[in-house]
Design a protein around this motif. Structure first.
Motif, short mmCIF file in Angstrom:
data_model
loop_
_atom_site.label_atom_id
_atom_site.label_comp_id
_atom_site.label_asym_id
_atom_site.label_seq_id
_atom_site.Cartn_x
_atom_site.Cartn_y
_atom_site.Cartn_z
N PRO A 195 0.82 -1.23 0.00
CA PRO A 195 0.00 0.00 0.00
C PRO A 195 0.85 1.27 0.00
N LEU A 196 1.97 1.24 0.70
CA LEU A 196 2.85 2.43 0.72
C LEU A 196 3.37 2.74 -0.68
N GLY A 197 3.86 1.71 -1.36
CA GLY A 197 4.36 1.90 -2.73
C GLY A 197 3.27 2.41 -3.65
N GLU A 198 2.06 1.91 -3.44
CA GLU A 198 0.92 2.33 -4.25
C GLU A 198 0.60 3.81 -4.03
N THR A 199 0.70 4.25 -2.78
CA THR A 199 0.44 5.65 -2.45
C THR A 199 1.51 6.55 -3.06
N CYS A 200 2.78 6.15 -2.94
CA CYS A 200 3.88 6.91 -3.56
C CYS A 200 3.59 7.08 -5.05
N LYS A 201 3.26 5.95 -5.68
CA LYS A 201 3.07 5.94 -7.13
C LYS A 201 1.87 6.81 -7.54
N CYS A 229 0.51 9.38 -6.06
CA CYS A 229 0.80 10.80 -5.93
C CYS A 229 1.78 11.26 -7.01
N HIS A 230 2.82 10.45 -7.26
CA HIS A 230 3.79 10.82 -8.29
C HIS A 230 3.13 10.87 -9.67
N ASP A 231 2.27 9.88 -9.97
CA ASP A 231 1.57 9.86 -11.27
C ASP A 231 0.71 11.11 -11.45
N ASN A 232 0.10 11.55 -10.37
CA ASN A 232 -0.82 12.69 -10.44
C ASN A 232 -0.13 14.04 -10.34
N PHE A 233 0.93 14.10 -9.52
CA PHE A 233 1.43 15.41 -9.12
C PHE A 233 2.92 15.67 -9.34
N ARG A 234 3.64 14.69 -9.84
CA ARG A 234 5.08 14.93 -10.10
C ARG A 234 5.31 15.01 -11.59
N LYS A 235 6.15 15.96 -12.01
CA LYS A 235 6.46 16.10 -13.43
C LYS A 235 7.14 14.86 -13.94
N LYS A 236 6.79 14.47 -15.17
CA LYS A 236 7.34 13.23 -15.76
C LYS A 236 8.81 13.39 -16.09
#
Ligand code: ASC
Length: 148
Positions: free
Chosen positions: A133-139, A141-148
């Motif tokens: 679940p932690l890895g899923e949360t990291c991912k 948020c990064h997919d939604n809010f971190r520049k590619k």
């Protein structure tokens, strides 16, 4: 007046439980702060990930030490995303979708508290179960809010 005091204090503290009270002289400092917190966090998560994946031997004491670091450090980045600090790897959406971003930050802190409980259970299966679940949360948020 007495009943208003907690409210005033809450407002003075930014009204945001995620705030670690960090103040920044300039935007670059806020960006550096949040990136540094994320980097340190990723190093400790990676050590736990290596253990969970069997790439390094499971060691309960090391797992607790890393989980303690993650549980604390996961509280920090949010103060670095204050108003007007757009930039770095942060998508502008963070400032457009504050509720969604805050929810994911809170989810992360909840996941890392569960990770710490799991690490303290002292067995690899508990650690593995909490890492997913932690890895899923990291991912997410990064997919939604971190520049590619
Ligand atoms: C890490 C790290 C991330 C997350 C992500 C999980 O250790 O640096 O960005 O975990 O890979 O999907």
């Amino acid at each position: 007046m007495k009943t208003l005091a907690p409210l005033i204090l809450f407002a003075a503290c930014g009204g945001f439980s995620m705030s670690a009270g960090a103040q920044f002289a300039k935007t670059e400092d806020a960006i550096k702060y949040r990136q540094s917190a994320m980097f340190i966090q990723s190093q400790h998560v990676a050590r736990l990930g290596a253990m969970a994946a069997g790439r390094v031997p499971y060691d309960a004491t090391t797992a607790v030490a890393n989980a303690e670091a993650v549980a604390e450090i996961s509280k920090l980045p949010w103060a670095g995303f204050g108003p007007g600090t757009e930039g770095g790897k942060a998508q502008p959406d963070i400032w457009q979708e504050q509720a969604k971003f805050k929810e994911l930050g809170e989810r992360l802190m909840s996941d890392t508290q569960k990770l710490l409980v799991a690490a303290k259970a002292g067995n690899l299966d508990a650690l593995k179960a909490a890492m997913g679940p932690l890895g899923e949360t990291c991912k997410t948020c990064h997919d939604n809010f971190r520049k590619k």
